[in-house]
Scaffold this motif. Structure first.
Motif, PDB file in Angstrom:
ATOM      1  N   GLN A 242       0.831  -1.202   0.000  1.00  0.00           N
ATOM      2  CA  GLN A 242       0.000   0.000   0.000  1.00  0.00           C
ATOM      3  C   GLN A 242       0.868   1.255   0.000  1.00  0.00           C
ATOM      4  OE1 GLN A 242      -3.465   0.186  -0.262  1.00  0.00           O
ATOM      5  NE2 GLN A 242      -2.899   2.326  -0.636  1.00  0.00           N
ATOM      6  N   TRP A 243       1.968   1.218   0.759  1.00  0.00           N
ATOM      7  CA  TRP A 243       2.898   2.351   0.777  1.00  0.00           C
ATOM      8  C   TRP A 243       3.489   2.578  -0.609  1.00  0.00           C
ATOM      9  CZ3 TRP A 243       8.272   2.249  -0.095  1.00  0.00           C
ATOM     10  CH2 TRP A 243       8.921   3.479   0.127  1.00  0.00           C
ATOM     11  N   VAL A 244       3.874   1.493  -1.283  1.00  0.00           N
ATOM     12  CA  VAL A 244       4.432   1.605  -2.630  1.00  0.00           C
ATOM     13  C   VAL A 244       3.396   2.218  -3.572  1.00  0.00           C
ATOM     14  CG1 VAL A 244       5.249   0.309  -4.636  1.00  0.00           C
ATOM     15  CG2 VAL A 244       6.078  -0.282  -2.358  1.00  0.00           C
ATOM     16  N   THR A 245       2.150   1.750  -3.476  1.00  0.00           N
ATOM     17  CA  THR A 245       1.078   2.285  -4.330  1.00  0.00           C
ATOM     18  C   THR A 245       0.873   3.775  -4.082  1.00  0.00           C
ATOM     19  OG1 THR A 245      -0.049   0.140  -4.351  1.00  0.00           O
ATOM     20  CG2 THR A 245      -1.362   2.073  -4.933  1.00  0.00           C
ATOM     21  N   ASP A 246       0.863   4.166  -2.813  1.00  0.00           N
ATOM     22  CA  ASP A 246       0.668   5.582  -2.472  1.00  0.00           C
ATOM     23  C   ASP A 246       1.826   6.438  -2.973  1.00  0.00           C
ATOM     24  OD1 ASP A 246      -1.701   4.899  -1.262  1.00  0.00           O
ATOM     25  OD2 ASP A 246      -0.874   4.846   0.771  1.00  0.00           O
ATOM     26  N   MET A 247       3.044   5.911  -2.869  1.00  0.00           N
ATOM     27  CA  MET A 247       4.201   6.663  -3.332  1.00  0.00           C
ATOM     28  C   MET A 247       4.175   6.821  -4.854  1.00  0.00           C
ATOM     29  SD  MET A 247       6.311   7.733  -0.910  1.00  0.00           S
ATOM     30  CE  MET A 247       8.009   7.748  -1.476  1.00  0.00           C
ATOM     31  N   LEU A 294      12.309  14.693  -0.414  1.00  0.00           N
ATOM     32  CA  LEU A 294      11.379  15.207   0.604  1.00  0.00           C
ATOM     33  C   LEU A 294       9.920  14.894   0.296  1.00  0.00           C
ATOM     34  CD1 LEU A 294      13.001  18.732   1.157  1.00  0.00           C
ATOM     35  CD2 LEU A 294      13.440  16.622   2.415  1.00  0.00           C
ATOM     36  N   THR A 295       9.655  13.921  -0.577  1.00  0.00           N
ATOM     37  CA  THR A 295       8.294  13.636  -1.006  1.00  0.00           C
ATOM     38  C   THR A 295       7.342  13.439   0.167  1.00  0.00           C
ATOM     39  OG1 THR A 295       9.113  12.587  -3.021  1.00  0.00           O
ATOM     40  CG2 THR A 295       6.858  12.070  -2.359  1.00  0.00           C
ATOM     41  N   ASP A 296       7.732  12.644   1.134  1.00  0.00           N
ATOM     42  CA  ASP A 296       6.858  12.341   2.279  1.00  0.00           C
ATOM     43  C   ASP A 296       7.410  12.937   3.576  1.00  0.00           C
ATOM     44  OD1 ASP A 296       9.079  10.743   2.355  1.00  0.00           O
ATOM     45  OD2 ASP A 296       8.027   8.956   3.077  1.00  0.00           O
ATOM     46  N   PHE A 297       8.012  14.107   3.469  1.00  0.00           N
ATOM     47  CA  PHE A 297       8.659  14.726   4.634  1.00  0.00           C
ATOM     48  C   PHE A 297       7.687  14.884   5.807  1.00  0.00           C
ATOM     49  CE2 PHE A 297       9.953  18.318   7.233  1.00  0.00           C
ATOM     50  CZ  PHE A 297      11.292  18.062   7.456  1.00  0.00           C
ATOM     51  N   GLY A 298       6.450  15.242   5.515  1.00  0.00           N
ATOM     52  CA  GLY A 298       5.483  15.455   6.591  1.00  0.00           C
ATOM     53  C   GLY A 298       5.118  14.189   7.336  1.00  0.00           C
ATOM     54  N   ASN A 299       5.354  13.005   6.736  1.00  0.00           N
ATOM     55  CA  ASN A 299       5.058  11.732   7.396  1.00  0.00           C
ATOM     56  C   ASN A 299       6.197  11.256   8.291  1.00  0.00           C
ATOM     57  OD1 ASN A 299       3.462  10.861   4.395  1.00  0.00           O
ATOM     58  ND2 ASN A 299       2.395  11.046   6.335  1.00  0.00           N
ATOM     59  N   ARG A 300       7.347  11.874   8.154  1.00  0.00           N
ATOM     60  CA  ARG A 300       8.501  11.384   8.910  1.00  0.00           C
ATOM     61  C   ARG A 300       8.445  11.824  10.362  1.00  0.00           C
ATOM     62  NH1 ARG A 300      12.960  12.880   4.171  1.00  0.00           N
ATOM     63  NH2 ARG A 300      11.949  11.613   2.559  1.00  0.00           N
ATOM     64  N   MET A 349       5.796  20.653   6.154  1.00  0.00           N
ATOM     65  CA  MET A 349       4.957  19.852   7.031  1.00  0.00           C
ATOM     66  C   MET A 349       3.732  19.316   6.300  1.00  0.00           C
ATOM     67  SD  MET A 349       5.189  21.846  10.697  1.00  0.00           S
ATOM     68  CE  MET A 349       4.407  20.472  11.576  1.00  0.00           C
ATOM     69  N   GLY A 350       3.396  19.926   5.169  1.00  0.00           N
ATOM     70  CA  GLY A 350       2.259  19.459   4.387  1.00  0.00           C
ATOM     71  C   GLY A 350       2.601  18.422   3.334  1.00  0.00           C
ATOM     72  N   LEU A 351       3.887  18.053   3.203  1.00  0.00           N
ATOM     73  CA  LEU A 351       4.310  17.062   2.222  1.00  0.00           C
ATOM     74  C   LEU A 351       4.065  15.661   2.782  1.00  0.00           C
ATOM     75  CD1 LEU A 351       7.667  18.617   0.927  1.00  0.00           C
ATOM     76  CD2 LEU A 351       5.425  18.675  -0.167  1.00  0.00           C
ATOM     77  N   LYS A 352       2.852  15.162   2.570  1.00  0.00           N
ATOM     78  CA  LYS A 352       2.471  13.861   3.118  1.00  0.00           C
ATOM     79  C   LYS A 352       1.914  12.973   2.010  1.00  0.00           C
ATOM     80  CE  LYS A 352       1.382  15.590   7.755  1.00  0.00           C
ATOM     81  NZ  LYS A 352       0.378  15.682   8.828  1.00  0.00           N
ATOM     82  N   VAL A 353       2.371  11.725   2.020  1.00  0.00           N
ATOM     83  CA  VAL A 353       1.877  10.731   1.075  1.00  0.00           C
ATOM     84  C   VAL A 353       0.731   9.941   1.674  1.00  0.00           C
ATOM     85  CG1 VAL A 353       2.483   8.646  -0.233  1.00  0.00           C
ATOM     86  CG2 VAL A 353       4.089  10.567  -0.100  1.00  0.00           C
ATOM     87  N   GLN A 354       0.849   9.633   2.965  1.00  0.00           N
ATOM     88  CA  GLN A 354      -0.190   8.885   3.683  1.00  0.00           C
ATOM     89  C   GLN A 354      -0.642   9.688   4.894  1.00  0.00           C
ATOM     90  OE1 GLN A 354       2.074   5.253   4.437  1.00  0.00           O
ATOM     91  NE2 GLN A 354       0.857   4.170   2.897  1.00  0.00           N
ATOM     92  N   GLU A 355      -1.928   9.736   5.120  1.00  0.00           N
ATOM     93  CA  GLU A 355      -2.460  10.428   6.284  1.00  0.00           C
ATOM     94  C   GLU A 355      -2.491   9.518   7.498  1.00  0.00           C
ATOM     95  OE1 GLU A 355      -3.056  13.558   6.537  1.00  0.00           O
ATOM     96  OE2 GLU A 355      -2.694  14.001   4.407  1.00  0.00           O
TER      97      GLU A 355
END
Length: 355
Positions: A242-247, A294-300, A349-355
């Motif tokens: 699912q993570w791969v699909t979201d990315m 930094l694609t998913d920086f907000g999720n880190r 902070m808004g760079l999120k791939v998954q909520e």
């Protein structure tokens, strides 16, 4: 008095010895959380048992020798024994036997851990059925490329549990070393050649650890060597897929929503995007991979691999990265005002791939 002064150092050495055994449990190689780590741990136990056994036997023989065969009086001459073929054969054969006991499982484990042949087996699509991650070490951060999935990320290594994950290791500047203590490994990343190995992440151990393991650079590489950390998120296969699909669904940079974030995105596009990509595609030019993706920086959960990911720490990093990681490549590249830093922080902070 001189002897007394020397004895006073003993408590200091005792404290140092105790502190040497301290550390976080998730950074301990003595709590194996995977097939490789368990194999290495078993070899450590075997070698330690052999060494302790040898010490015990030698100590016992030494005590017997100095008590039973000591000189009883000044006029007595103990029995003189110049040699015993039986004893010589015994104390020659036992060490050889112990070497074989240790060597056989060590050599077998070495060949098992060195087997990366699935990385070379291509399917009809020209890809491997095995999961492969290309690891690139940089001063002082990590890039993770998934060639089969055609995505790139950094600092957070995402892997599935209970299956072998194969790694290609290389460095872009100086020698580093890739190490996830509780899972195994520790292999150098060189600039001139690629090293390859595999790891297995145990699902039960990952669940007990909150799905998070931590990795470090294990080769002295500069002033921020001790701060060159990364995080490993070990997920069940379905969650990893699912993570791969979201990315892969992120084909364009995430658009800022608030006015301040939009201003931050503009500053980012004018200043930062030359080194930092905000899409995960592995077609990103090398020039835009000078800094972490930094694609998913907000999720880190971490900023710069060591600070808690929050607004305050992001601003600290953007304002003075040298104070946090001396010798990093970002120092001196940008001179942002406080207002620009606030805006860029809002955007990041808004760079999120998954909520």
């Amino acid at each position: 008095m001189k002897r007394l002064a020397k004895w006073r150092l003993l408590p200091l050495f005792a404290v140092m010895a105790l502190l040497a055994g301290c550390g976080e449990p998730f950074l301990s190689a003595l709590q194996p959380a995977g097939e490789v780590a368990q194999l290495q741990f078993d070899l450590m136990l075997l070698s330690t048992a052999i060494m302790v056994g040898v010490i015990v036997i030698v100590t016992v023989l030494f005590i017997i020798a100095i008590t039973r065969f000591r000189r009883k009086s000044e006029n007595e001459i103990p029995k003189q024994v110049e040699g015993s073929h039986k004893l010589e054969i015994i104390w020659t054969a036992i060490p050889i036997l112990l070497v074989f006991v240790l060597a056989i499982p060590t050599v077998a484990a070495t060949f098992k851990l060195a087997d990366v042949s699935p990385m070379d087996e291509k399917n009809e699509d020209g890809k491997t059925d095995a999961l492969v991650v290309n690891v690139r070490a940089n001063l002082y951060w990590w890039e993770f490329e998934y060639p089969n999935e055609e995505i790139v990320t950094s600092q957070d290594l995402i892997v599935p549990t209970d299956e072998k994950v194969y790694f290609n290791l290389i460095a872009s500047d100086v020698k580093h070393s890739f190490w996830i203590p509780s899972v195994g490994g520790k292999m150098d990343t060189n600039t001139e050649n690629i090293n390859r190995f595999w790891l297995n992440f145990d699902d039960a151990a990952a669940d007990e650890a909150g799905r998070i393991f931590y990795g470090k650079c294990a080769e002295l590489c500069g002033p921020s060597h001790a701060l060159m950390d990364f995080k490993v998120k070990a997920l069940p296969r379905a969650e990893f897929d699912q993570w791969v699909t979201d990315m892969k669904a992120v084909t364009e940079p995430v658009q800022a929503e608030t006015a301040e974030a939009q201003a931050g995105q503009e500053v980012f596009n004018n200043s930062c995007i030359g080194c930092h990509a905000v899409t995960p595609a592995n077609t990103t030019p090398e020039a835009a991979r000078m800094g972490p993706n930094l694609t998913d920086f907000g999720n880190r959960t971490l900023v710069a691999g060591i600070l808690e990911n929050n607004e305050e720490n992001i601003k600290k990093w953007l304002k003075d990265p040298e104070a946090i990681k001396p010798g990093n490549k970002m120092t001196g590249k940008y001179d942002l005002s406080d207002e620009e830093i606030d805006a860029v922080t809002e955007y990041l902070m808004g760079l999120k791939v998954q909520e």
